[in-house]
Structure formats: C-alpha cells, structure tokens
Scaffold this motif. Sequence first.
Motif, short mmCIF file in Angstrom:
data_model
loop_
_atom_site.label_atom_id
_atom_site.label_comp_id
_atom_site.label_asym_id
_atom_site.label_seq_id
_atom_site.Cartn_x
_atom_site.Cartn_y
_atom_site.Cartn_z
N GLN A 389 0.83 -1.20 0.00
CA GLN A 389 0.00 0.00 0.00
C GLN A 389 0.87 1.26 0.00
O GLN A 389 0.62 2.21 -0.73
CB GLN A 389 -0.89 -0.02 1.23
N ALA A 392 2.24 1.72 -3.40
CA ALA A 392 1.22 2.23 -4.32
C ALA A 392 1.01 3.72 -4.13
O ALA A 392 0.81 4.47 -5.09
CB ALA A 392 -0.09 1.48 -4.12
N GLY A 393 1.08 4.15 -2.86
CA GLY A 393 0.88 5.56 -2.56
C GLY A 393 2.00 6.44 -3.07
O GLY A 393 1.84 7.65 -3.18
N ARG A 401 0.63 1.37 -10.02
CA ARG A 401 -0.31 1.50 -8.90
C ARG A 401 -1.33 0.36 -8.93
O ARG A 401 -1.60 -0.28 -7.92
CB ARG A 401 -1.02 2.85 -8.96
N MET A 405 -1.86 -2.46 -6.09
CA MET A 405 -3.14 -2.58 -5.38
C MET A 405 -3.66 -4.01 -5.47
O MET A 405 -4.32 -4.50 -4.56
CB MET A 405 -4.18 -1.59 -5.93
N ALA B 28 -6.60 3.21 -3.90
CA ALA B 28 -5.49 4.01 -4.42
C ALA B 28 -5.38 5.33 -3.67
O ALA B 28 -4.29 5.78 -3.32
CB ALA B 28 -5.68 4.26 -5.91
N ALA B 31 -4.02 4.71 -0.18
CA ALA B 31 -2.58 4.46 -0.22
C ALA B 31 -1.83 5.78 -0.35
O ALA B 31 -0.82 6.02 0.33
CB ALA B 31 -2.25 3.53 -1.38
N TYR B 32 -2.35 6.65 -1.21
CA TYR B 32 -1.70 7.93 -1.46
C TYR B 32 -1.69 8.82 -0.21
O TYR B 32 -0.63 9.32 0.20
CB TYR B 32 -2.43 8.62 -2.61
N SER B 35 0.62 7.53 2.48
CA SER B 35 2.04 7.80 2.23
C SER B 35 2.39 9.23 2.63
O SER B 35 3.47 9.47 3.16
CB SER B 35 2.37 7.61 0.75
#
Lengths: 416, 117
Positions: A389, A392-393, A401, A405, B28, B31-32, B35
């Motif tokens: 994760q 992916a971030g 990505r 995932m 997604a 996750a972003y 981070s």
Amino acid sequence: METESAIQEIARDGYSRLLAIVASRTYDLAVAEDALGDAFHAALRQWPNDGVPQSPEAWLLAVAKRRLVDEQRRKSTRDDAEPLLRAAAELDAIEATGRPDPSSVVPDERLKLLFVCTHPAIDVAARTPLMLQVVLGLDALRIASAFLVAPSALSQRLVRAKAKIRSARIPFTVPESPELADRLESVLEAIYAAYGAGWDDAVIADSPRRELTAEAIWLARVLMHLMPDEPECLGLLALLLHCEARQSARRDKQGNYIPLAEQNTSLWSRPLMTEAKTFLARASRHQRPGRFQLEAAIQSAHASRAFTGGTPWSGIVELYRKLLRIAPTIGGHVAYAGALLQSGNPQAALCELESLAGNEVTNYQPYWAAKAQTLLALGHNSEACVAAQHAAGLTQDEAVRRFLMKLVSSGASLAL
Amino acid sequence: MQYAILFYESEADFAARSGPNSESYWGAWMAYTKSMQEAGVMKDGMCLQPPATGTSVRMKGGARKVQDGPFADTKEQLGGLTVIDVPNLDAALEWAARAPSASTGGVEVRPMVGCEG
C-alpha cells in the motif's frame, strides 16, 4: 519545403557541433545560443529564395560571427568584449578555409560542451537539463515536464547555470587525468538521468518524454565516438541499449505493468541486445571495470533469459555485490535485495532491506515495492499488505499502482 | 512552505467512487494519503462530493442567481484537496504527481497565503 527540411537536418545534426565551436570561443553559452539562433533564423529567411549554400555550416558560422561582432559593439567594457572579438576572428579563419564542412577544419568540440554542462561547480539539479538544452537544443518546457519542475523555475535554473559558466569562467576543455575519471562520471550520470527521466513515460504512446530515451541514447553514442577508449562510455551505452530493448515488453496490451522477471522475452529487441553485448565485450577488454559496466553486465545477465530461457540469479547477486562496493546507492541496495529474493533467498533480501536507514527510504517507492514482494514470499502477508500500500501511494505510474493494489488485495485475502 | 494540492477528477473518476471499481478507486486514494501522512507532510485534506451535488451562487445587480452544479462546465472538476508542508515547489510537485488523479484528470499545486515559513 525542401529547403526547410535541409535546415532541419542541419539543425539536428550540426546544431550542437556549431554551438560547441562558437561557445568554446566565447565562454558564453547564452551569447553563443543567441548568435546561432539568429543564424538559423536568417537561413530560414534567405535559403528558400537563394538556395542552400554550398557550405551551409560555414554560412551559419559566418552569420553567427557577425552577430558576435554586433554584441561586442554593445558591450561597454573591453574586458567583456575581448573573448567575443577573439571568437569572431577565429570563426573568420574557419570560414576563410571555405571547406564544405567546418568539422573537417575544426575538431568536434561537443565533448567540451558535455563537460561544461556537467561541471561540479554547477548545481547538480541543473546539469542534466542544461546538457539537454545546450547539446540537444531541447526547449525548456519539455525538459521541465520530464524533470517534474515548474517551467519558470527550470528556466531560472538554466539562466543561473549559464551565468555561472560565464562569470566563473568555467573552461570549455576536456579535463585530463587524474581529474578525468570523476568529471567523466558526472557526464555519464547526466546522460543516465536523461534516460531515466524519459523511462517512466516511455511506455505511453506519444508522450513528450518518450523521445527523451532516444535522445539520451543518441548522446551516449556521441560520447562513445568522442571517447572511444573509455570503457565506462561503452558501459553506459550498453546499459541504455539493454533497457531500451525491453520497452515493448513492459506493459501488456491492456496497459498493465509487467515486472522484468515476467516479461515475454520474444518482445525484447534482439538487435539492441546484440549491440549492447558487443559494446560491453569491447569495454571489458580494457580491464578497467566501473559502475556503468557493472550495471550493463547485470542487464546483460537479465537479457540472457531471452537466449537460454533462464535468469542466472546467483550471477546477478554477485554482480550487485561488486556494484555496491564501488557505488553504494540506495537504488543499488534495493535492487540487490530484489536479486536475493529472486535467487531464492527472501530472508537475506529482508535483512538487506532492513539494513537501510529509515529516513532514506520513507519516500523511496522501489524500496516499498521490493519489501512487499519479499514479505509476501516469507508469508508475512499482512505486513506485505502495508508495504504494498505504501508503494502504491508513492508511485506516479498508474499501471504500477494497479499492479500494487492487486498485491494489496491478494495479501489481504491471504492474511485472512 | 505550505501548498494546497487540488485534485481535478474526470467524470470516470467520480463514477468509479461507487460501483464495481470503487474498491480500487478508494484503495489508491487511501494508499496515497497514507504515504503523505507517513512522510509527515500532510497537514489537512478533504474529499468533495461529485460536482452534480454542487450549487453555485452569484449576486448580480443585487439579485441572487442560483445555479445547479459547479461554475465552469469543464471536463475535470475539483474532487478534493490536501494541504502539505514541504520545503519547496519541486517537492510539492513530486507529491502532486503521485496522486491517482494525476493520471486520470489533473492536479494543481498552489502555495497557501501566509504559510511561507
């Protein structure tokens, strides 16, 4: 129309050669670029009517020289004008020979440009962009996108770098040993960075960055021709060609990311791989190993899967060990861990990854991707999920990505 | 230095929030943002409902003009934003490029007023 394409061809082929000739005499990149830019403008105006001159490059140099003389008149102090006058006189001498091609009169001086643009006195972040603008004539907008900086900020950086070259009088020379090895490394790194900046987007059709990989390879070829006895130049070219050979295998038809070990080798370009191998073999005859030769050797080992069906993982692990001894980069350590994992040693891979300092890897995407794969191999599924994760971030690539995932959800279902 | 990262999303992005792709859409984004949190740069963040839920108001010559939907009918619409604290624009652009909507829509980076420190 024919004249226009003739001008374009000269610009593509001769721009950097002519610029090197003018700039190495004026010590002023900005003035040299302006003078040459004017010369090309004049050509676009006059050649369609008058026809392409017998010696186009000498013609362009003559116009550039007149522009330098004008510039000298505008300069108030003699100190500033001196180099311009001297440059004009030397260009006169070249023109006077009337040879069809000035390169037969003066040696190819592009090497000097490469060394100036990557001089240690210039901000590291400015070196590759400066090289791309000066040696390839790429426009700032395109370079800014490739390096993910604001166009205005990049332009400022380039102006500052040119001012530094002029005011500090950074010499337009090819350094001699013992300095040469270090200085050459920054040239090689700048070309490699240019390739890297194009790499991420190279899989996307008609991306403006796509051609950057081709431009970088072209530069590496020029460098190899200019320094045929430097094994590291051969090593860099071999490395880039191996990477380039795999371009069309990096995504499937739906645009999904395919990791190197799973790529269909029939999509790898045989001619590029063969060329790379030839250059690497030629480099190794010098018996002076270096960072780029080792990186090329690693890629060459990967390439052997196309011919033998298997990847020599233990050989790759050994090559990474050698590489890390001379170039202990964070990327090298992470790739080494990946090789350990693939060679069937996930525990060693995890140790390697965990030995890296935390703050150095917090935002380093390849680290988290490698960690996720390693933890998954060790059966630590929920930890693998967290790492995937995180990876992916941090990616900027949509296909990567998606791939990660998927790993997150498969790790999650395994963890249950 | 604080920057607002404005996420502009395509119609397909907004549609993906519910329906069969919702899991990968939210995954997604999670996750972003995670981070950013772990890097210690994220100050604030918010996610907006789709543009169709918006209502625009203007005062014209003393009269209220109320309109359904967002101001500009552009292909990409504001879907959310985060505020990050990073040393410079290059670092902010780095984070902006990692946003899922950078690949599907667009992302704008704007410095915040009064947060130059």
